[in-house]
Design a protein around this motif. Structure first.
Motif, PDB file in Angstrom:
ATOM      1  N   PRO A  26      45.339  18.438  34.454  1.00 52.72           N
ATOM      2  CA  PRO A  26      46.400  19.074  33.678  1.00 52.72           C
ATOM      3  C   PRO A  26      47.619  18.177  33.517  1.00 52.72           C
ATOM      4  O   PRO A  26      48.005  17.466  34.438  1.00 52.72           O
TER       5      PRO A  26
ATOM      6  N   SER B 115      51.773  17.416  32.881  1.00 55.00           N
ATOM      7  CA  SER B 115      52.926  17.936  33.614  1.00 55.00           C
ATOM      8  C   SER B 115      53.770  18.877  32.764  1.00 55.00           C
ATOM      9  O   SER B 115      54.801  19.360  33.227  1.00 55.00           O
TER      10      SER B 115
ATOM     11  N   GLY C  52      53.512  22.435  30.494  1.00 54.00           N
ATOM     12  CA  GLY C  52      52.720  23.594  30.125  1.00 54.00           C
ATOM     13  C   GLY C  52      53.371  24.325  28.966  1.00 54.00           C
ATOM     14  O   GLY C  52      54.605  24.415  28.887  1.00 54.00           O
TER      15      GLY C  52
ATOM     16  N   SER D  84      58.302  21.937  32.086  1.00 56.14           N
ATOM     17  CA  SER D  84      57.875  20.618  32.561  1.00 56.14           C
ATOM     18  C   SER D  84      58.210  20.469  34.035  1.00 56.14           C
ATOM     19  O   SER D  84      59.212  21.012  34.518  1.00 56.14           O
TER      20      SER D  84
ATOM     21  N   ALA E  52      49.291  21.278  28.628  1.00 51.81           N
ATOM     22  CA  ALA E  52      48.344  22.310  29.044  1.00 51.81           C
ATOM     23  C   ALA E  52      48.742  23.578  28.301  1.00 51.81           C
ATOM     24  O   ALA E  52      49.896  24.000  28.367  1.00 51.81           O
TER      25      ALA E  52
ATOM     26  N   ILE F 122      49.601  24.497  34.945  1.00 44.27           N
ATOM     27  CA  ILE F 122      49.843  23.191  35.567  1.00 44.27           C
ATOM     28  C   ILE F 122      49.424  23.215  37.031  1.00 44.27           C
ATOM     29  O   ILE F 122      48.899  22.237  37.573  1.00 44.27           O
TER      30      ILE F 122
END
Length: 314
Positions: A12, A14, A16, A28, A83, A308
């Protein structure tokens, strides 16, 4: 290993991102750490995103892309990979049971065969992902299976692409709320209940320690829909799973759904006889000092943060 499936799986990023019916949220983490570095939320007008397992989900691609770009601006970073979390109602989530687990070479074919019977779209149009679930007596096992129409998933990915970020992982909202809750310590108990209240639906998930053992999603069309869903779930837990009271009840999303959190909490506690607590991921991901961890903020960030954290869940 995360107990939950993703539609596409890789390490994943860093950052999302959650694309919901009413908003876009981005978060983040500090590089190499578990501290929230920055976040952003952009509201979407009604009808811009209409999640569903069939039909068009992204009704105004330009509006969603613009909102995501604005979120990245506020985030202070323009990530190349993210992600991505999409609504539960954009896919079909099921628990598939095998009393005897088939050999690895046959497992994929048998899972696809089983889920195709209940899918509301053609198997060849779908993306199917699964992970092992709880073990069963006698050596059997349940599998947690996610199935979605390929073009629907691609429409969410396309928004990220147009905003300049590739979606390296795609997953569902409730699954990542569970990930966030487990990362924050919820999985140390026995059976616990997650109540996820979204803008236009609710999902209830029963988790046994860290294993998902029941999940149900329902559209929220009347004030009584959530109460009915809670009642049905608690009866299933008591009668079919032959289990006692939930050890914990965790409420997520209600602030973002615009509902009275106090009313929901009171109703849940009266029906379930257990104190209802808010989802709080800060046991695994801290906030920078300048970020105030209000209940509304925790609600808005939890799904995007959960995706994440999912690879860090043992």
């Amino acid at each position: 290993m995360s107990p939950l499936p993703s539609l596409f799986a890789s390490a994943p990023p860093s950052v999302g991102v959650e694309i919901a019916a009413d908003r876009i949220s981005a978060v983040s983490l500090v590089a190499g750490g578990s501290t929230v570095a920055s976040y952003a939320t952009e509201r979407l007008a009604p009808g811009v995103v209409t999640p569903g397992v069939n039909g068009t989900n992204i009704q105004d691609r330009a509006a969603v892309t613009g909102a995501l770009r604005s979120a990245f601006d506020k985030l202070g970073t323009h990530p190349r990979r993210v992600a991505l979390v999409i609504p539960d109602t954009a896919a079909k989530l099921s628990l598939l049971r095998f009393e005897k687990v088939p050999p690895a070479k046959d497992l994929e074919q048998l899972i696809r065969w089983q889920v195709r019977k209940a899918a509301p779209f053609k198997p060849e149009e779908s993306i199917v992902s699964w992970v092992p679930g709880i073990g069963l007596p006698g050596g059997g096992r349940e599998f947690i299976v996610t199935q979605a129409r390929r073009d629907i998933v691609e429409s969410y990915e396309a928004v990220c692409d147009e905003a300049g970020a590739q979606a390296g992982v795609v997953d569902l909202a409730t699954l990542n709320l569970i990930n966030a809750a487990i990362a924050g310590g919820a999985g140390t108990d026995s059976d616990w209940l997650l109540v996820h209240v979204a803008y236009d639906y609710a999902t209830l998930a029963i988790v046994r320690a860290t294993d998902l053992i029941f999940v149900r999603t329902r559209a929220l069309e009347t004030p009584g829909d959530l109460a009915d869903l809670v009642h049905q779930t608690s009866m299933y837990h008591e009668d079919r799973l032959e289990s006692a009271q939930f050890s914990r009840v965790i409420l997520a999303g209600a602030h973002q759904a615009g509902m009275s959190v106090d009313d929901i909490r009171q109703n849940l506690e009266e029906r379930l006889g257990v104190r209802v607590e808010p989802l709080d991921f800060r046991g695994s991901a801290s906030l920078r000092e300048r970020i105030k961890g209000s209940p509304d903020l925790i609600d808005s960030l939890a799904p995007a943060l959960g995706i994440i954290l999912r690879e860090r869940i043992a």
